[in-house]
Design a protein around this motif. Sequence first.
Motif, PDB file in Angstrom:
ATOM      1  N   UNK A 482       0.984  -1.256   0.024  1.00 46.87           N
ATOM      2  CA  UNK A 482      -0.023  -0.092   0.151  1.00 46.87           C
ATOM      3  C   UNK A 482       0.820   1.196  -0.098  1.00 46.87           C
ATOM      4  N   UNK A 483       1.889   1.103   0.666  1.00 47.34           N
ATOM      5  CA  UNK A 483       2.860   2.407   0.898  1.00 47.34           C
ATOM      6  C   UNK A 483       3.498   2.446  -0.429  1.00 47.34           C
ATOM      7  N   UNK A 484       3.749   1.655  -1.247  1.00 49.00           N
ATOM      8  CA  UNK A 484       4.443   1.783  -2.503  1.00 49.00           C
ATOM      9  C   UNK A 484       3.407   2.042  -3.544  1.00 49.00           C
ATOM     10  N   UNK A 485       2.113   1.897  -3.002  1.00 47.33           N
ATOM     11  CA  UNK A 485       0.960   2.380  -4.160  1.00 47.33           C
ATOM     12  C   UNK A 485       0.641   1.254  -5.079  1.00 47.33           C
ATOM     13  N   UNK A 486       1.450   0.330  -4.793  1.00 50.49           N
ATOM     14  CA  UNK A 486       1.254  -0.884  -6.139  1.00 50.49           C
ATOM     15  C   UNK A 486       0.049  -2.153  -5.949  1.00 50.49           C
ATOM     16  N   UNK A 487      -0.033  -2.420  -4.551  1.00 47.78           N
ATOM     17  CA  UNK A 487      -0.719  -3.391  -4.245  1.00 47.78           C
ATOM     18  C   UNK A 487      -0.334  -4.864  -4.846  1.00 47.78           C
ATOM     19  N   UNK A 488       1.099  -4.783  -5.175  1.00 42.18           N
ATOM     20  CA  UNK A 488       1.508  -5.803  -5.523  1.00 42.18           C
ATOM     21  C   UNK A 488       3.100  -5.496  -5.812  1.00 42.18           C
ATOM     22  N   UNK A 489       3.821  -6.618  -6.264  1.00 39.88           N
ATOM     23  CA  UNK A 489       5.181  -6.444  -6.371  1.00 39.88           C
ATOM     24  C   UNK A 489       5.472  -5.417  -7.580  1.00 39.88           C
TER      25      UNK A 489
END
Length: 628
Positions: A482-489
Motif C-alpha cells: 500500500x505504501x508503494x501504491x502498487x498493491x503488488x510487487x
Amino acid sequence: MAGRGALPSPLMAAVLLVMAAAAAAIPVEDSELDNIQPLSTLNLAAAQVDMDSASAIHASPDVLGKGEDSAWVTVNFTTPSPSSEHWIGLFSPADFSSGIGSTKVAGQDDDALGGLPVAPIKYKFGTCEPDFLRTGSGNTTFLVINQRYDYAFGLFSGGKDNPKLLAVSNKISFANPKAPVFPRLSQGKEWNEMAVTWTSGYNIDEAYPFVEWRIKGEETSKRTPAGTLTFTRGHLCGNPARGQGYRDPGFIHTAFLKDLWPNREYSYQIGHELSDGTVAWGKSYTFRASPFPGQASLQRVVVFGDMGLGARDGSSELEGFQPGAQVTTDRLIKDLPNYDAVFHIGDLSYANGFLAQWDQFTAQMEPVASKVPYMVASGNHERTYMDTGGFYNGNDSHGECGVPAETYFYVPAPAHRGKFWYAADYGMFRFCVADTEHDWRPGTEQHAFLDSCFASADRKHQPWLVFLAHRPLGYSSNDFYQQEGSFAEPMGRTLQPLWQKHRVDIAIYGHVHNYERTCPVYENTCTVKGTDAQSSYTGALGGTIHVVAGTAGAKLRTYAGGAWPQWSVARNQSFGYVKLTASDHSTMRFEFIHSDDGAVHDAFNITRDYKDVMACALDSCAPHTLAN
C-alpha cells in the motif's frame, strides 16, 4: 578444567579466532527489523577468554546417534555468580586451534579455514533453568543433528554484547559423523522420475554415493549412482556467509530414480560404498510415485512460503525470528497421510548467511521431504545480493546469493539451478514455478519460459493450471505494498496478459507474511462474483484467483488500513498453508489450513467442464477470432 588464564581448550580457541576478527558485530542490511538473524546479534568479535575454575559445563552422552541422525544432549552447567547474562553455546567443529593468533578476516585468503570468526550453531540463556539465578547450577537439553563434525559447549557470561568464556565442555560426536543424512525428494524433469538428494561427509574419492530402491514389497532392488556437489567460501558473495556464518557444507548428492510406475509405492535407502567394499547406510524410507499427467485420481498438493527454522529444544538462536515454523512443521508431519506433494515457494531456512542452519532446516523437514516430493522456489532470503545479476539489489540473503539453496535442493530447472524457474506436472495439475529474484518481464528468458509452460499444458487432461512464485506479482493488500501504491510487487503485473491468455486458474505467492485471497480478477476487476463469501465458482472464471500464503512460520504482518480493495475477498493473519485437492477433471477444492489446530479457515470450490476452461474472456482469445 583449565584455570583462569590457562591455554583454552578447543572451544576457547574458537573464541580467540573471533577476537582476532573485526571488532564490530555483523551489520544487518534488511530494511525490516523482523529480518534480523538472531545469531548476528551475538557480538562474538568482542568476546574475551576469562576461564573460571569454579565454573563448569559437561555434555552427555559423549557418542551420539548410533544409527540415528539426531540426538538429545543433556548439558549440566554451574557458575558461582549466576546472572541473566549467562548463556550456553553449541559450537562445531570443536577444535579450531589451527587459526589461533590469525588477524585475517573474510575475503582475505578465503581458502584457508583458520583465523575467521565463528558463530555458534545454537545457544540458550542460563535462565532456561528456573532455579539458575538462585543456585548457579542447571541442566538443559539440546537437540543436536549430525553435521559431519564434533561439538563442544561453552559457558559464557556477559550476555550478547560482551561475552566472556568461562568454561568449555567435553567434546561430543556422532558415531559416524560422515553418515548420509536428511534425504529430500523432488520430481525430476520427467513425471516418472524422482530425484533423491541428501548430505554426507563423504567426497567422491572416499566413497561412491548411491540409492538402493525397489517397488515396496518386492525383493529385487537396483542401485542408482548419485552425483556429488559442494561449495566453498569462494562461491559465496559476502558476509556473514563468507565469514562469521560460514560452515563447511559437506557434500550434497543427487540420484535420479527413473521409469517409475504411476502411483506405485517404492522403498529406498541412501548409502555410500567405501573403498573396502563396506557400505555406510542411511535410514530406509518410502515414497509414492507421481500419477501420470492427466490421470484422474485423488491428488492433494500443499503450498506455502516463508517458513524458517523451528526450535524444538527451546534454544534461543531463533527466538521470535520465525515463531510459527515449528507449529507448521509439526502440523505437516501429522497431516502427512493426507497430501501427496509440497511446494515451498521461497524463504526456506532464513539462514541469512549462517550456513549451519541449512543443515538444521533439512533435518527439520526430513520427516516430510523424505516421503513426498518437496519442491522449492527461490526467495529474496535465498538469492538477493548486490550486483550479482538478480532483479533486486539488496542483501536479504546476507552473502548467500542463492548458492546454498541451489545446492541443497534439486529442482527440474530447464537450464540450471541458477535460473530457478521450472515446470512440474502432478496428475491433473500443471505447476509453473517462477523465480522472482530474476527478471520476469516481456522479452526475458523467464517470460518466454512461463509462456511455454502455460501453453504446453493440455487442459483437457490437466485442467488445473497453477502459477507459483515467491514475491506477489499479482495482488496483495499488505501494508508495505500500500505504501508503494502498487498493491503488488512493482512491475509484477506485467505477467497479467500471460495469465489471462492461458487462463491460469490460481496464482500463489509467499513473501508477504499473511494470508489473502482475491476473487477471479483481471486488471483490478472481479470477473465473476461467485457465491456468498466467494466460496464456490461454477463455469468459466474469466480471470485468475491470486493467493498470498507466506504464512508458514515467519512473523506475521498487517494489512493495509482502510477499506478492502474490491478484489480482496478473504484475509487471515494466522500461520498455515494452502492445500489443493482434485479427484476428477471437473472439481478442484482449495483450502487454507491453520497450523495450530489443522482446521480449514478459508475454502472454495471450482466446478466446471472443459468448454469452460477454453471459453473466451476479455483478452484471453486472439482479437481476430470469431469467438470474440
